[in-house]
Design an enzyme around this catalytic site. Structure first.
Site, short mmCIF file in Angstrom:
data_model
loop_
_atom_site.label_atom_id
_atom_site.label_comp_id
_atom_site.label_asym_id
_atom_site.label_seq_id
_atom_site.Cartn_x
_atom_site.Cartn_y
_atom_site.Cartn_z
N TYR A 137 13.98 -2.06 6.56
CA TYR A 137 15.21 -1.69 5.86
C TYR A 137 16.05 -0.69 6.66
CZ TYR A 137 13.34 -4.01 1.69
OH TYR A 137 12.83 -4.92 0.81
N LYS A 184 -0.38 -3.41 6.03
CA LYS A 184 -0.71 -4.65 6.74
C LYS A 184 -1.10 -4.30 8.17
CE LYS A 184 -0.99 -9.04 6.28
NZ LYS A 184 -1.97 -9.66 5.40
N ASP A 217 -1.68 -7.49 0.74
CA ASP A 217 -1.74 -8.75 -0.02
C ASP A 217 -2.88 -8.70 -1.03
OD1 ASP A 217 -2.98 -8.58 2.46
OD2 ASP A 217 -3.03 -10.72 2.84
N ASP A 241 8.91 -2.19 -2.04
CA ASP A 241 9.96 -2.85 -2.80
C ASP A 241 9.35 -3.99 -3.63
OD1 ASP A 241 12.43 -3.59 -3.67
OD2 ASP A 241 13.18 -4.31 -1.76
#
Ligand code: NAP
Length: 490
Positions: A137, A184, A217, A241
């Site tokens: 972002y 991640k 995840d 987000d």
């Protein structure tokens, strides 16, 4: 932090109030009425941002007098801002968050009495702490070839440290027990890995709190399977987000999801939801998310008892179910926004029968050195460079051309990758290549350090035959490799 800096002459704290677009004004009006009814003495300075401002031709969507008001008051309660398609460049929301470096986005959700969901009765009560200004972002994007786009995922040690410290401090301030870092780093070892490593270091300063890393995840999977196991989750911007919209869904939807954008100097309080244009002006929308954002603002201002009174009045209202908005009971049967607000005001001073309000202490914000480089390396070495080339040749064709170019030079071509997978020298695999090649050159002298003039010489040689569009030095800091290998590279 001296919150009195923005105080009105009579000692009242002044708040910049941005009604926003779509359903924003209705929700903001509800929050303001309830705060006034709770007897909190605030001065409101109303300012504009968003769609109406874009239409005036102000490309940022945030006019000068809004910025000046925030610089003075340093506390904002805002409605959602539309990001128009077709005019205006960037989201005015993101602009506000970035202009005032509100680096942590705090998004709590809790089970609401009377709001029936598949998770009712499980006691969901958790907070997502989302890094708010970095990551994908940062908005640094390029078309590197006519058909290949790139978005830079920028993560700094300083940004990680600030948001991680907020997460641990928030856990302490709210009497929580556990902080998860969701990321991640198994795939993005340097960027997502930086958050994980920082988290593990900072966690040692908080031995009273349980700390653990979870792959994002699996975090999403666990949130759906067993959300009650989570207390505080800290994560990077885009992960946060997505995860925080998921957590909103667990407790009844975006109508119940408040948030605070916290920086060292400025804090902006707003609902997670957007301007929901189809409900605008109809007196139908659920204003609870904005009301609870205002409750977070009151705690930030130190108004703990007013905050608790308003939160309790919201819980009583939902528990009794005499007034319920359309998102809870269907829009044909929902209580109008204004009547729902009246009911909350009437319930001020009452406590819910089940479930109460946490005991909150002031949130201690981290104080880090102002210097831009929080991390310094005593030694650094440049061992080569990745040069990104646009070419319609095959991997073999490009490889042999580049081998010829560097034959008599201090460099050797170590490998070429296509979208991260090594394709030259061929490993016998068959990726579906595009015209965007990362060509990795390293110095033949394995102890040497690349000088800029050597790199410029290499670029000049390559540009005589090929089109390059990007260069990245391969660096080592204090002996640690500062780049990752391609898939299949040894
Ligand atoms: P949205 O405005 O959040 O609305 C999506 C859906 O969420 C609505 O259609 C509605 O679902 C539900 N919803 C939203 N607010 C609700 C509330 N208070 N109570 C109950 N349900 C609510 O998202 P969007 O339609 O994607 O975005 C619209 C505009 O808002 C865009 O311009 C976007 O850029 C902007 N936006 C701004 C912010 C911000 O200012 N922070 C955040 C997100 C989006 P149902 O249709 O199922 O009833």
């Amino acid at each position: 932090m001296d919150l009195n800096k923005g105080a009105a002459p009579e000692g009242k704290k002044t708040i910049t109030l941005i009604p926003g677009d779509g359903v924003g004004p209705e929700c903001i009006n509800a929050a303001r009425r309830i705060i006034d009814a709770a007897g909190v003495s605030l001065e409101w300075e109303e300012r504009q941002a968003g769609a109406g401002v874009f239409k005036l031709g102000i490309a940022s969507g945030v006019p000068r007098d809004t910025i000046e008001s925030i610089q003075k008051t340093r506390v904002v309660l805002k409605g959602p801002l539309e990001t128009p398609v077709g005019y205006g460049q960037k989201s005015a929301n993101v602009t506000l968050r970035k202009l005032f470096e509100t680096y942590a986005n705090i998004r709590p959700v809790r089970e609401m009495p009377g709001v029936v969901t598949p998770y009712s009765g499980r006691g969901i009560d958790l907070v997502v702490v989302r890094e708010n200004v970095e990551d994908l972002y940062a908005g640094i994007e390029h078309m590197q070839t006519p058909g290949v786009a790139q978005c830079l995922k920028l993560i700094s040690r300083k940004g990680c440290e600030k948001v991680v410290r907020v997460a641990f401090e928030l856990a302490r301030a709210e009497g929580r027990k556990r902080v998860h870092c969701a990321g991640k780093s198994n795939i993005m070892k340097l960027t997502e890995g930086l958050l994980k490593r920082t988290f593990e270091e900072v966690a040692m300063e908080y031995p009273d709190l349980e700390a653990g890393h979870i792959i994002v995840d699996n975090c999403a999977h666990q949130l759906v399977k067993k959300p009650e196991q989570f207390d505080v989750i800290v994560t990077t911007n885009m992960n946060g987000d997505i995860i925080s919209d998921l957590t909103s869904g667990l407790v009844g939807g975006l109508g119940f999801a408040p948030s605070a954008n916290i920086g060292s100097d400025v804090a902006i309080f707003e609902a997670v939801h957007g301007s929901a244009p189809k409900y605008a002006g109809k007196d139908l929308i659920n204003p609870t998310a904005v009301i609870l954002s205002a409750v977070m603002m009151l705690r930030y201002l130190g108004e703990f008892s007013a905050a608790a009174a308003i939160e309790q009045a919201v819980l009583v209202t939902l528990e009794e179910g005499k007034a319920r908005t359309g998102d809870v009971v269907g829009y044909d049967r929902g209580t109008p926004t204004s009547a729902y607000t009246d009911m909350i005001i009437a319930n001020l001073g009452r406590r819910p029968q089940n479930g109460g309000v946490r005991h909150y202490k002031p949130l201690r914000l981290p104080k880090l050195p102002a210097a831009p480089d929080l991390v310094r390396a005593a030694a650094r070495r440049v061992i080569g460079a990745d040069i990104f080339v646009e070419s319609s040749l095959s991997a073999e064709g490009l490889g042999s051309s580049l081998e010829q170019i560097v034959a008599e030079s201090p460099f050797r071509l170590k490998m070429i990758s296509n979208r991260g997978t090594k394709v030259y020298p061929s490993a016998g695999t068959s990726p579906d290549c595009v015209d965007h090649w990362r060509c990795r050159f390293v110095l033949r002298d394995e102890k040497g350090s690349l000088r800029d003039e050597q790199l410029l010489g290499l670029l000049a040689q390559i540009s005589a035959r090929h089109t390059w569009m990007h260069v990245e030095k391969l660096q080592e800091f204090d002996g640690e490799t500062g780049f990752t290998m391609a898939q299949g590279e040894d």
